[in-house]
Design an enzyme around this catalytic site. Structure first.
Site, short mmCIF file in Angstrom:
data_model
loop_
_atom_site.label_atom_id
_atom_site.label_comp_id
_atom_site.label_asym_id
_atom_site.label_seq_id
_atom_site.Cartn_x
_atom_site.Cartn_y
_atom_site.Cartn_z
N SER A 1 29.37 43.14 40.39
CA SER A 1 28.35 42.72 41.02
C SER A 1 28.66 41.10 41.68
O SER A 1 29.81 40.50 41.97
CB SER A 1 26.94 42.55 40.58
N ASP B 1 26.14 48.55 43.77
CA ASP B 1 26.36 47.99 42.65
C ASP B 1 26.84 48.58 41.50
O ASP B 1 26.27 49.55 41.08
CB ASP B 1 24.92 47.16 42.30
#
Length: 335
Positions: free
Chosen positions: A53, A200
């Site tokens: 991320s 993510d």
């Protein structure tokens, strides 16, 4: 067994705007390392960088040779563009959050592409252009399975190196609820293809430290005892759900703060720390060298989508404090 004496791994957690914390720490580390090795860039001190991320944005940026201080400025300069006040986004579109995400990913994509392209001499970089090895966790929604996107550091890897670097970073940073899944196509000198609904990597590896350990041993041929792993967190929160509060419903879990996702990401990062501690106890003298640098926020957690100047300053001050307490330890660890 790999004949090299050791492999140095840098692992950077996910955490949205809290990426300012490791960015500040890395900026201080880079300056300190230059005192003894002025010709070396930060990536040259690591053989493998893993990032999830926000950690993916930093990992790829560092692997492109971007100074950590510039990546820190990237966060500070673009926080309000990437994370505008959520109610300004949903009200004009008739409660947009119920139909999609809190934020568009257009600004984030453009800003990442811009800083990466500048670092690559004005040419949009691919993973193949990175100057050291990387591993970037993401979840492939199109296939319904986890992906770890990698540079070509093993002959088995035949596709990931073709992918645009900024799309890889955006895929790993597309946190559900906050951003829409990242769908993109690519066509370059290596070939063409499509990736559909990438989200993510924090849903399974918000702390990618173990991915680094497994990559070094399984795909790069090192023994556990040859590994040095530096793992940087983005702040650990303590999520208290009081029993005397009203029954928890959709509004509590998702609006205006996606508490459910925050709990998942923080919990995953914490359990990885425990897994690594278990590995260390089990392997004993055959284990790898490991240094974890993390800040405990307690219940005073800073939201992943924070963009106020006050909180950005606080995040940078946390990174500064961590560097003061740990810089000497990190330098010794890397040497």
């Amino acid at each position: 067994m790999n004949e090299k004496k050791q492999i140095k791994i840098l692992s950077i957690d996910g955490g949205g705007i809290r990426g300012i914390i490791p960015a500040k720490l890395l900026a201080e580390l880079e300056e300190k390392l230059k005192e003894e090795h002025p010709e070396k860039k930060l990536y040259e001190h690591f053989d493998l960088i893993c990032g999830t991320s926000t950690g993916a944005i930093l990992a790829i940026g560092i692997a492109l040779g971007i100074p950590a201080s510039k990546l820190l400025e990237f966060y500070k300069d673009n926080a309000k563009i990437i994370f505008p006040k959520w109610f300004l986004k949903i009200l004009p579109s008739k409660v947009r959050i119920f139909a999609g995400s809190m934020y568009s990913n257009k600004s984030l994509r453009e800003k990442i592409r811009e800083v990466y392209t500048e670092a690559n001499g004005g040419i949009e970089p691919l993973l193949d252009d990175l100057k050291t090895n990387v591993c970037i966790p993401t979840f492939n929604g199109g296939m319904g399975e986890i992906n770890v996107l990698k540079t070509k550091h093993n002959s088995e890897f035949v596709r990931d190196f073709k992918l645009p670097a900024h799309e890889v970073a955006l895929s790993s940073a597309s946190a559900p609820v906050y951003f829409p899944p990242n769908t993109f196509s690519y066509k370059n000198k290596f070939g063409e293809g499509h990736n559909i609904n990438m989200i993510d990597g924090g849903v399974f590896a918000n702390n990618p430290a173990l991915i680094g350990v497994l990559e070094a041993t399984d795909k790069m041929g090192y023994e556990f005892s040859q590994i040095k792993l530096l793992s940087l967190g983005t702040g650990k929160g303590r999520h208290i759900i009081k029993s005397n509060w009203k029954p928890k419903d959709l509004w509590y879990w998702l609006i205006p703060k996606p508490r459910l996702l925050d709990i998942i990401l923080d919990s995953q990062a914490q359990i990885t720390e425990q897994y690594i501690e278990f590995f260390q106890r089990t392997l004993k003298d055959k284990g790898f060298k490991y240094l974890r640098v993390q800040y405990d926020m307690g219940t005073d957690t800073i939201d992943l989508n924070e963009s106020s100047k006050k909180q950005l300053i606080k995040l940078e001050s946390i990174g500064d404090e961590l560097s003061k307490k740990n810089l000497h330890k990190i330098i010794n660890f890397l040497q």
